[in-house]
Structure formats: structure tokens, C-alpha cells
Motif scaffolding. Structure first.
Motif, short mmCIF file in Angstrom:
data_model
loop_
_atom_site.label_atom_id
_atom_site.label_comp_id
_atom_site.label_asym_id
_atom_site.label_seq_id
_atom_site.Cartn_x
_atom_site.Cartn_y
_atom_site.Cartn_z
N GLU A 140 -20.68 -6.25 -13.96
CA GLU A 140 -21.18 -6.11 -15.33
C GLU A 140 -22.71 -6.11 -15.38
N ALA A 145 -17.62 -0.98 -10.41
CA ALA A 145 -17.29 -1.67 -9.16
C ALA A 145 -16.78 -0.69 -8.10
N SER A 186 -20.11 1.41 -6.95
CA SER A 186 -21.20 0.76 -6.19
C SER A 186 -21.19 -0.76 -6.28
N MET A 187 -20.04 -1.36 -6.58
CA MET A 187 -19.92 -2.82 -6.71
C MET A 187 -20.80 -3.36 -7.83
N GLN A 188 -22.12 -3.27 -7.64
CA GLN A 188 -23.07 -3.75 -8.65
C GLN A 188 -24.42 -3.15 -8.32
N SER A 189 -25.32 -3.15 -9.28
CA SER A 189 -26.68 -2.68 -9.01
C SER A 189 -27.46 -3.76 -8.29
N SER A 190 -28.53 -3.33 -7.60
CA SER A 190 -29.38 -4.26 -6.86
C SER A 190 -29.68 -5.51 -7.69
#
Lengths: 400, 400
Positions: free
Chosen positions: B74, B266, B269-273
Motif C-alpha cells: 500500500e 504486489a 513490484s511488491m512495493q516501491s522503494s
């Protein structure tokens, strides 16, 4: 009459996925006073924080305006050069053969975008990494699990599955596999490569853990075997070696697919954070990542030992656990009659969590399995929590 | 007999896209001694470098281990709170309604993943932002351009297109549009909202430029109009306000689609940096972004003036250019008989590049159009380069 609230249409690929059993599991595992072995979460105390901070500082001081500007979809030159240098230890690699991604997850997604049509078959190890399965599955791919033994995927079973299902792609994690921790020996890699060559099949080789060795031994990727580099998409990640929060990985490829991978990456996210890319390049150029990884792996080995030592005497007679020589995960199969999913709530009540193994199977799950990450906690914490897990298992044994 | 080199299978969605006319255009524009107005590239001299560097430093000093660890799909709480705070100036927004993405491009791709099936229709402005078109098109969507005038999309044409094509989604850039620089006035926004409400149609509202105003006037997003917030996915980006290299954006949504957006993010890219997310949050919390944007916009306004002043006397009699009140782009239609694509090589030889307008049309391109970014160069450089462009246009006029 009350107006209906508006609902956005949802693509079939995500229908019913607003919630998931896995999300529920991770919520459970995140409860207070629970020691969680569920996620593959590095111990933050082991991060190489000062050199990483130094690399960010250097980049913003010396390459500041460039770091804040748009980059290119292929990835920043310095990072591709560092990646090529590391890969060339086992597979001769030029920087032009590297495509930078925002972690390996995006790399897997880019591959799926570039290659997969709905209905395509992807062959995977049984069990395999579940987030890879998801990246492929949302492209409409049909995932089929191939038999594995203690040396990884079984070559005859792989060949049979290829000839039966004509997969678009084979996806393997040959070293310190997720979830089992198993490693394919050299002879097995050769046998698998021969199958892929004989059947003219492309390979996605996922290698995020290969450097996290406990014995000093390392394994050259399947991509390094004769004839394999041109048919392999080899994925590396800095998440396990440096830091997952930086979200930088890359893949190695050859030939025209490199252009397609760049176009797909551009459609997905234009490019990865230029700040993070230049920082990782600077870190790889100036820090001693090998020495850092060696230190971290020594700590991980103690934790694996602590987990295996605590768990072994508590297991049912016909249970089996893996003894990984590296990586992050230990895999336990409790055996006939046990259901690790069913047992989880009780374990969490006892203050310990794991990931039930069923979620790692494309089909025919062994529901008695569980994945335990040994990297997050100290040996003492591991020992105590595994004791509590043992009591839960014992409670179940009594009812079998 | 020579063995054929291995070729990876490529999904139909990227077939033939290894190279593209646009890639060739950007290669041309990147030639030495060419003043390029082709890309929407901020002037790096205008980056708020010191405060951004300070924010990275603070995050790595005070939140270091967290910044390097896995986050959540999120987005980090602090960043979602800052985003909600800014959005709430016009649309009441809670942090729970924010989904962080790696720039707006990933936001558009996440929306496409979450919502689009092959064959779905997406209605767009004619012309519209070409990278959005690509994110939708690789999901098999059929893009249909809707008539626009100087006030943006024409409501009657939009309603007719909705009733004819039953789109899954309408995509609009209401403020300082890319490529035209045009802005929809309040009355037009209301008329468009009424069409969307009457036809029960969802909206993706892209707003990366809205704060880059030259007059001080700003426009509340369509999402802020009665009934619209629940049916609008509103995208913001930090690329134009802070720095594109940081690759952080977000979108605002309501209801169950928020969960789907998180699951799609997700998978991608799972999550952003996490480092970049926490840094942007820190920057928004401590720097005066509004003052910085005001300064930058004042510089941009001078550059727009320089470009418009230089270009106007050089244009053919029936040419038209836009006079954007903000943003980054000026749009010129040279009129009957001109082909901006065909003229580009000559312009580049004369040391000036632009983006031919045909690429921004989903259908029926006006090939006499060009997009000129006025933000990258100083007024002097702009004036000289536009003179040279004028000579190229004059050379063409002589042959009409």
C-alpha cells in the motif's frame, strides 16, 4: 431507494483476490508477542547501514542532478557495469546484457509481460516461490509443478512435463531454493540443462540467494553451462545481499529479448529509481559486499543450526526437514495426518508463526509442510519459539 | 549446418515493439548539438537538491533500518499521510485511500492490471499522453480518442462515445494536459462529471501537472465534484514537482478497488522503494514544496513566453498553437500540407528536435502537429532553436 455505491469493474485476473489466505496468515504472524518465521525478513541489525548511507550521500553530492533526473528503462550504466562484473565470475556478461528492475519481483513480472500469453504453461518446481507463481498467474499462465527430490527438480520428470505440456517457460530456483532451501548439485544442473537444450525450452533462473552460502561453496548458475546462456533469463536481487527496501535487482539476457524486456519495463514503470540505482552501483563499487555477505551468512548459519537443533528432537517420527547450506529457509514436512494450515492459529496463540507449505505448490499440496525462515531472529529467540511450536505439534500428535 | 540462435517467444502484446518510431525519434533528439524540446525533461538546475539530499540523510540517520527493510504494498504510512494532506485541499482524503506507486506510469499500469480485460475499450482525449495509451494497450484494451476543443474533451462527444462503445474506463488529464497544455474550465469539468455519473462510468484522472500553474489559478480535480470521488482513480506524481529520478507517485481511490490495487501492485513490484518513500514523506513534511513549485513555475512561464514569442511570427498563416497556463508543453498544429514527422530529420540537422504529434492520437492523427516542451532550456536557447525551426518550416512552406 438508496443509491448503490459505485463499484469499479475488476479484471478476472484479480477477481476474488481482494483478500487471500496468505494475507490472513501474515496478519496473524504480525500479532504482538508472536515470533514469526513466516516471512523471509532479513534481520535489520545485520544491514550494512553506514556504507549504504555513505553511498546515498556520495551520489547526492556528486551525481545529484543526474540522480534526480529521468533515466533509461534499461538501467543506469554504472549499475549495469557492476552487475555484469559480478555475474562474469560465472557467466561472461556485458553491461548491455543487463536489465535493471525494481527488485526481482518486477523482474519476474517483466518476464511474464514480455513472454506469456493466456493459457501458456509455465513449469515450476514443486514446491516453488509463490510470488513468482502470482506474477505468472495474473498473465493467465497455467502453472504446473514438476517433481523434485533433495537435489531439486527431477530431470526425467522435467523432460516428461515439457513433452506433455509444451511450456512457454521453465522457472527454477537452483540454489538455496525458496521454500525448501535445497540446492541442485552440478550434475543435476547439467542434466537439467541437457533436457532444456534437447527440448529447446527457455529458462527463467531465479538466483536471489546463491551468494548466501554457509560452507563457502557456491554454484555456477545453469545459465553458465554450455548452450544455456542464450536461452536463460537469469535474475539477481540486491534485496537479500544489501537491503530489500532499496528495491533493486537485475536480470541477464541475450539477443532480441533484451529489447522486449526494456519495452515492457518502460510500460510498467518507465525505469527504476535513479537515486537507488546509482547508490547501489556506488555501494558495489566501494563497499566490500563479499565480506559483508560472509559475515551475514555466518550469523545465518548459527541461526539455521539453532533452528534445526531445536526442531529435530520435537518432530514426529516420520517428519523430514531440509538442511540448507545457505539462503534463508528451512522446510519441514510433518508427515501423514498433520495439517500445517490448520495448526497455525494454535501456533500463533502459543506465540510462534510459520508459513504453511500448501501455498508453495502449483498443485497437489503436501498440507503437512511448513516454511520456516531462520534469518530474522537470534538463536535464543529461535530456540524458545521452536520449543513452543514443538508443544503444538506434540498436542496434534496426541490426536492422530 | 549452422545451429539457429535461440529466440525467446514474445507475447503478442509486445510483438514488433523491439524498436519503435518513438525510440528512433528520441535517439535523433539526443544527438549532440541538438536542442531538444521532445521529452518532458525538467531542467536539473531547478531541482530542490539540497533539501532532497537533507531528507535522504535524515531518513537514513533516523529511520535507517526501517528504510532498508521490506515495506507494505500500500505504501509507507508517512507518505500516505502526506499525500492525503495535500489531496485534502480539494478532495477530502484519508491516508487509507492512498496507494503509492513507482511514479504515475506504474500507477497507470496498476490500474490497467486491476481493471482491464483484452478487448475492453478505454476512452481517451484526442490527443492524449502516449505512455498511458501503452500501459492500457499492452493489456489488450482498445483505445478510442474522443473529440477535444480548447477546453478539453467535448461532453457531448464523450457521452456519445460512452453510449456507443461502453468503455471500461475513461482516461483524462484535465489540467495542463499532455500533449496540448490545455486545461478544462470548471464548467467543462462539471459537464464531464455529469456525463460520467449519468452513464455510470469510472474515470482515471491523471494530474501530474496541476500544481505547475503560471497564473496562480488552480483547478480542483474532477474527483472533487459531487458523486465523483467514489468513481475516480486520481493519480498524482512527484516527478514534475520534486524529481522524476525518485520515481514516487500515488493514487487516490475509494472502496473495494483499493484492495485490488494493492494486490496488483504486489504482483508487479511488491512495493516501491522504502528509502525513496520515506524520503519523499520527510521532504513533504519539512520542505516548502509550494514555494519551490512557485519558483519553478515562474521560470517555466518565462520559457513558455520565450517559446511562444519566438514561434508565433514564424508560423504559417493557418497554424495554431496553444497558450498553456501551466505545465510543460506547447502544442502546435502547422496546418494543411505539413507533416511534422516527415520534417523532423531536417529539423534535427538544423539542431532542434520536437515530438511529432501523430503519436499522441489513438486514431486519425493530425500529422501537422508537434509537441514542444518549454521547461528544459533557457529563454535564449529556446529563442535560437525556435528560429532554426522556423527556417525549416519556411523551407517546407515554399514547397506547398
Amino acid at each position: 431507494m438508496t443509491a448503490q455505491p459505485f463499484r469499479f469493474p475488476v479484471a478476472a485476473r484479480y477477481a476474488g483476490m481482494e483478500s487471500s489466505p496468505l494475507k490472513d496468515i501474515f496478519s496473524l504472524a504480525a500479532r504482538e508477542n508472536v515470533v514469526s518465521f513466516a516471512g523471509g525478513i532479513p534481520d535489520p541489525q545485520l544491514f550494512d547501514l553506514a556504507p549504504i548511507k555513505g553511498a546515498y550521500d556520495w551520489v547526492l553530492t556528486h551525481q545529484g542532478t543526474r540522480a534526480l533526473q529521468y533515466g533509461v528503462s534499461e538501467g543506469e550504466k554504472e549499475l549495469r557495469e557492476q552487475a555484469a562484473r559480478r555475474l562474469s565470475r560465472t557467466v561472461p556478461t556485458d553491461a548491455s546484457q543487463i536489465r535493471v528492475t525494481s527488485g526481482s519481483q518486477e523482474g519476474l513480472f517483466v518476464i511474464a509481460q514480455a513472454m506469456l500469453e493466456p493459457g501458456d504453461v509455465v513449469l515450476v518446481e514443486s514446491p516453488t516461490y509463490l510470488a513468482a507463481v502470482q506474477a505468472f498467474a495474473v498473465h493467465g499462465a497455467h502453472m504446473i509443478g514438476v517433481e523434485t527430490d533433495e537435489h531439486g527438480v527431477v530431470p526425467d520428470a522435467l523432460e516428461h512435463a515439457i513433452r506433455t505440456h509444451h511450456p512457454r517457460l521453465v522457472y527454477l530456483i537452483p540454489t538455496f531454493q525458496n521454500p525448501t532451501g535445497r540446492t541442485m548439485p552440478v550434475e543435476r544442473r547439467q542434466a537439467v540443462a541437457e533436457v532444456l537444450l534437447r527440448t529447446d525450452t527457455p529458462l527463467a533462473e531465479d538466483d536471489p540467494y546463491g551468494e548466501l552460502t554457509f560452507t563457502g561453496a557456491t554454484w555456477a548458475p545453469i545459465a553458465s553451462l554450455p548452450g544455456m546462456s542464450e536461452r536463460t533469463l537469469l535474475l539477481n536481487s540486491m534485496s537479500k545481499l544489501m537491503a530489500p527496501g532499496v528495491r533493486i535487482g537485475w536480470m541477464r539476457a541475450e539477443g532480441p529479448i533484451l529489447d522486449t524486456l526494456a519495452v515492457a519495463k518502460a510500460a510498467i514503470s518507465m525505469q527504476s529509481s535513479v537515486v537507488d540505482q546509482l547508490t547501489v552501483a556506488r555501494y558495489l563499487d566501494t563497499a566490500d559486499l563479499d565480506a559483508h555477505v560472509k559475515q551475514v551468512s555466518a550469523v545465518h548459519r548459527e541461526r539455521r543450526d539453532a533452528m534445526a537443533a531445536a526442531l529435530t528432537p520435537l518432530l514426529p517420527a516420520d517428519a523430514r526437514i531440509t538442511h540448507p547450506d545457505g539462503g534463508m529457509f528451512l522446510w519441514a514436512a510433518l508427515g501423514e495426518g498433520y495439517d500445517a494450515q490448520d495448526m497455525l492459529a494454535e501456533a500463533v496463540d502459543a506465540g510462534v508463526a510459520y508459513l504453511p507449505g500448501w501455498s508453495f505448490f502449483a498443485s497437489d499440496p503436501d498440507r503437512s509442510t511448513m516454511r520456516l525462515s531462520f534469518v530474522t531472529h537470534s538463536p535464543e529467540v529461535i530456540g524458545d519459539a521452536i520449543q513452543r511450536l514443538g508443544e503444538v505439534i506434540a498436542g496434534r500428535s496426541a490426536h492422530l
